[in-house]
Write a protein that holds these residues in place. Structure first.
Motif, mmCIF file in Angstrom:
data_model
loop_
_atom_site.group_PDB
_atom_site.id
_atom_site.type_symbol
_atom_site.label_atom_id
_atom_site.label_comp_id
_atom_site.label_asym_id
_atom_site.label_seq_id
_atom_site.Cartn_x
_atom_site.Cartn_y
_atom_site.Cartn_z
ATOM 1 N N PHE A 1 -3.497 -7.838 2.826
ATOM 2 C CA PHE A 1 -3.165 -7.131 1.590
ATOM 3 C C PHE A 1 -2.993 -5.648 1.895
ATOM 4 C CE2 PHE A 1 -4.916 -5.276 -2.456
ATOM 5 C CZ PHE A 1 -4.048 -5.874 -3.354
ATOM 6 N N HIS A 2 -2.401 -4.869 0.939
ATOM 7 C CA HIS A 2 -2.135 -3.446 1.122
ATOM 8 C C HIS A 2 -1.192 -3.266 2.319
ATOM 9 C CE1 HIS A 2 -2.908 0.929 1.258
ATOM 10 N NE2 HIS A 2 -3.466 0.816 0.076
ATOM 11 N N HIS A 3 -0.098 -4.056 2.299
ATOM 12 C CA HIS A 3 0.863 -4.015 3.397
ATOM 13 C C HIS A 3 1.451 -2.612 3.538
ATOM 14 C CE1 HIS A 3 0.443 -8.289 3.187
ATOM 15 N NE2 HIS A 3 1.175 -8.438 2.097
ATOM 16 N N THR B 1 -10.358 -3.140 -0.623
ATOM 17 C CA THR B 1 -9.252 -2.243 -0.346
ATOM 18 C C THR B 1 -9.536 -0.955 -1.100
ATOM 19 O OG1 THR B 1 -6.836 -2.105 -0.328
ATOM 20 C CG2 THR B 1 -7.793 -3.024 -2.306
ATOM 21 N N ASP B 2 -9.380 0.208 -0.521
ATOM 22 C CA ASP B 2 -8.954 0.562 0.835
ATOM 23 C C ASP B 2 -10.201 0.909 1.653
ATOM 24 O OD1 ASP B 2 -6.685 0.512 -0.743
ATOM 25 O OD2 ASP B 2 -6.042 2.512 -0.271
ATOM 26 N N THR B 3 -10.184 0.558 2.940
ATOM 27 C CA THR B 3 -11.360 0.849 3.755
ATOM 28 C C THR B 3 -11.005 0.954 5.233
ATOM 29 O OG1 THR B 3 -13.704 0.273 3.984
ATOM 30 C CG2 THR B 3 -12.120 -1.528 4.227
ATOM 31 N N TYR C 1 -2.531 7.429 -5.763
ATOM 32 C CA TYR C 1 -1.341 7.081 -6.553
ATOM 33 C C TYR C 1 -0.983 5.596 -6.514
ATOM 34 C CZ TYR C 1 -0.154 12.029 -7.200
ATOM 35 O OH TYR C 1 -0.163 13.341 -7.552
ATOM 36 N N ASP C 2 -1.108 4.992 -5.323
ATOM 37 C CA ASP C 2 -0.678 3.586 -5.220
ATOM 38 C C ASP C 2 -1.576 2.644 -6.029
ATOM 39 O OD1 ASP C 2 -2.500 4.423 -3.207
ATOM 40 O OD2 ASP C 2 -2.074 2.683 -1.952
ATOM 41 N N HIS C 3 -2.678 3.174 -6.564
ATOM 42 C CA HIS C 3 -3.613 2.347 -7.343
ATOM 43 C C HIS C 3 -3.621 2.709 -8.838
ATOM 44 C CE1 HIS C 3 -5.534 0.651 -3.617
ATOM 45 N NE2 HIS C 3 -4.868 1.699 -3.145
ATOM 46 N N ILE C 4 -2.816 3.714 -9.237
ATOM 47 C CA ILE C 4 -2.824 4.134 -10.647
ATOM 48 C C ILE C 4 -1.434 4.294 -11.266
ATOM 49 C CG2 ILE C 4 -5.031 5.375 -10.438
ATOM 50 C CD1 ILE C 4 -3.310 8.004 -10.386
ATOM 51 N N GLY D 1 -8.292 5.927 6.516
ATOM 52 C CA GLY D 1 -9.028 5.125 5.533
ATOM 53 C C GLY D 1 -8.519 3.703 5.361
ATOM 54 N N HIS D 2 -7.919 3.140 6.407
ATOM 55 C CA HIS D 2 -7.408 1.767 6.305
ATOM 56 C C HIS D 2 -7.868 0.910 7.475
ATOM 57 C CE1 HIS D 2 -5.119 2.707 2.790
ATOM 58 N NE2 HIS D 2 -4.607 3.766 3.395
ATOM 59 N N SER D 3 -7.596 -0.396 7.359
ATOM 60 C CA SER D 3 -8.107 -1.326 8.347
ATOM 61 C C SER D 3 -6.994 -2.251 8.843
ATOM 62 C CB SER D 3 -9.275 -2.111 7.737
ATOM 63 O OG SER D 3 -9.966 -2.855 8.714
ATOM 64 N N THR E 1 -10.460 0.577 -8.047
ATOM 65 C CA THR E 1 -11.155 0.764 -6.764
ATOM 66 C C THR E 1 -11.273 2.255 -6.476
ATOM 67 O OG1 THR E 1 -9.099 0.684 -5.462
ATOM 68 C CG2 THR E 1 -10.246 -1.415 -5.843
ATOM 69 N N HIS E 2 -10.193 2.994 -6.747
ATOM 70 C CA HIS E 2 -10.144 4.453 -6.631
ATOM 71 C C HIS E 2 -8.842 4.901 -7.278
ATOM 72 C CE1 HIS E 2 -7.746 3.182 -3.234
ATOM 73 N NE2 HIS E 2 -7.536 4.397 -2.771
ATOM 74 N N CYS E 3 -8.538 6.210 -7.213
ATOM 75 C CA CYS E 3 -7.402 6.671 -8.013
ATOM 76 C C CYS E 3 -6.292 7.320 -7.185
ATOM 77 C CB CYS E 3 -7.882 7.596 -9.128
ATOM 78 S SG CYS E 3 -8.865 9.000 -8.571
ATOM 79 N N GLY F 1 0.814 -1.205 0.000
ATOM 80 C CA GLY F 1 0.000 0.000 0.000
ATOM 81 C C GLY F 1 0.847 1.255 0.000
ATOM 82 N N SER F 2 0.244 2.354 -0.392
ATOM 83 C CA SER F 2 0.776 3.726 -0.259
ATOM 84 C C SER F 2 1.894 4.088 -1.230
ATOM 85 C CB SER F 2 1.242 4.005 1.174
ATOM 86 O OG SER F 2 0.177 3.730 2.062
ATOM 87 N N ILE F 3 3.011 3.321 -1.241
ATOM 88 C CA ILE F 3 4.128 3.658 -2.126
ATOM 89 C C ILE F 3 4.957 2.398 -2.369
ATOM 90 C CG2 ILE F 3 5.695 4.350 -0.214
ATOM 91 C CD1 ILE F 3 6.621 6.676 -2.076
#
Ligand SMILES: [Zn+2]
Ligand SMILES: [Zn+2]
Length: 284
Positions: free
Chosen positions: A240-242, A177-179, A75-78, A218-220, A71-73, A15-17
Motif C-alpha cells: 500500500f502507499h505505492h 501507513t506511513d512509517t 496532503y496525500d491523506h487529507i 518516513g516510509h518502508s 493517520t496524519h495530515c 502515496g505522496s500525490i
C-alpha cells in the motif's frame, strides 16, 4: 448490508500525490483512503483523493452516519476532504478522529486550518453535515461504535503518524501507513498493532534497494512488511502507499516477488474489496 462480514475497500492506494495516465490504470492513482464496514458500522481511514469516490458511493448507498479517522495530515491523506460530498449534506453525521498532533493541535483546528481561503475557496463552516471532532492520544483504545474496538499506536514518520488496529467480530485489520523502519529491526509498536491480524495494510513505498536513498523520509518497504507479518502471525499483507512513479507493470512484478515470500501478500488497488466473514458471538 452484510451484517456478518468485515469488509475492507480501498478507495486510494497511492502515496505522496495522485497520479493518472496509462501506467496507473489497473492499480489506480488516488491517494490514501480506506473504508471498513464492520456490519452496519462504517469507518473511513484518511481523506486522500480517493475520498471523493467514497463520498459518491456513500451518497448512492445511503451511508449517512460514520467515522473518519486520520493517520496524519500530510496532503496525500487529507486532500480529498473538501471534495467529499457528504460534508455538505445536512442529513449526514461524521465523527472525525486524530491523535498524531496531540497536545499541539486539535482535530477541529487541523481541519479548519487547511480548509479555508486562500488554500480553498470556502471555510469549513459552509459544511452542513454534523461534524463531531474527537481527539485522542497514541495508545488510547477507541470504541467508535458498538462492538468496534480501535487500538492506536505511534508510527515513525516526520511530524508523527498513528497506526490503527481495528477489531470486530473476531477479525482484525491493521492500518500501518506511513512509517519508516530501522535496518534489521522489527518495530515493537507495529508488531503489537498487527499481532495475529487477518489483514495488515502496510506502507510499501520503497524497495529495500531504494531505502538507503530515502532514509528519513518516513516510509518502508514490502520486504519489511513481510518480515513483520511473519513475526506477528498475520495472515494477509496489502502492499500500500505505492510510490507515484510506480507503473502497473512494476507493481505486478512487486506483487509477484512479495507473494513468493509471503502467500498472503498482494498489491492493493483502487476499488478493491475484501470480505472477511465473522462470527458475531466470538469477540477477541
Ligand atoms: Zn503518505
Ligand atoms: Zn506522510
Amino acid at each position: 448490508m452484510d451484517d456478518d462480514v468485515f469488509l475492507v475497500r480501498f478507495w486510494g492506494v497511492r502515496g505522496s500525490i495522485p497520479v493518472s495516465g496509462p501506467e496507473s490504470v489497473r492499480y489506480g492513482g488516488n491517494t490514501i483512503c480506506i473504508e471498513m464496514r464492520c456490519g452496519k458500522h462504517t469507518l473511513l481511514f484518511d481523506a486522500g483523493s480517493g475520498l471523493r469516490s467514497a463520498g459518491r458511493a456513500f451518497r448512492a448507498s445511503g451511508v449517512t452516519d460514520f467515522d473518519l479517522l486520520f493517520t496524519h495530515c500530510h496532503y496525500d491523506h487529507i486532500i480529498g476532504l473538501p471534495f467529499f460530498v457528504p460534508i455538505y449534506d445536512r442529513s449526514v453525521k461524521i465523527t472525525l478522529w486524530s491523535g498524531h498532533l496531540a497536545g499541539r493541535k486539535t482535530t477541529r483546528q487541523m481541519v479548519d486550518e487547511f480548509m479555508r481561503p486562500p488554500w480553498f475557496p470556502v471555510k469549513l463552516d459552509v459544511c452542513k453535515a454534523s461534524l463531531d471532532c474527537r481527539d485522542f492520544v497514541s495508545g488510547d483504545v477507541l470504541r467508535p461504535r458498538e462492538g468496534v474496538v480501535v487500538r492506536t499506536g505511534s508510527l515513525v514518520h516526520p511530524g508523527g503518524c498513528i497506526g490503527y488496529r481495528v477489531e470486530w467480530g473476531g477479525r482484525v485489520v491493521a492500518v500501518i501507513t506511513d512509517t519508516e523502519h530501522e535496518p534489521d529491526k522489527l518495530d515493537q509498536a507495529v508488531l503489537g498493532l498487527i499481532a495475529d491480524a487477518d489483514l495488515v495494510i502496510y506502507d510499501c513505498t520503497y524497495t529495500e534497494e531504494e531505502m538507503e536513498r530515502h532514509r528519513g523520509d518516513g516510509h518502508s518497504t514490502w520486504q519489511q512488511g513481510v518480515k513483520l507479518c511473519e513475526a506477528a502471525g498475520a495472515r494477509g499483507l496489502a502492499l500500500f502507499h505505492h510510490d507515484p512513479t510506480r507503473t502497473d507493470d512494476e507493481l505486478d512484478e512487486t506483487e509477484k516477488l512479495a507473494k513468493d515470500r509471503f502467500a498472503g501478500a498482494f498489491a492493493a488497488r483502487d476499488g478493491q474489496t475484501l470480505k472477511f466473514p465473522v462470527s458475531l458471538h466470538k469477540e477477541r
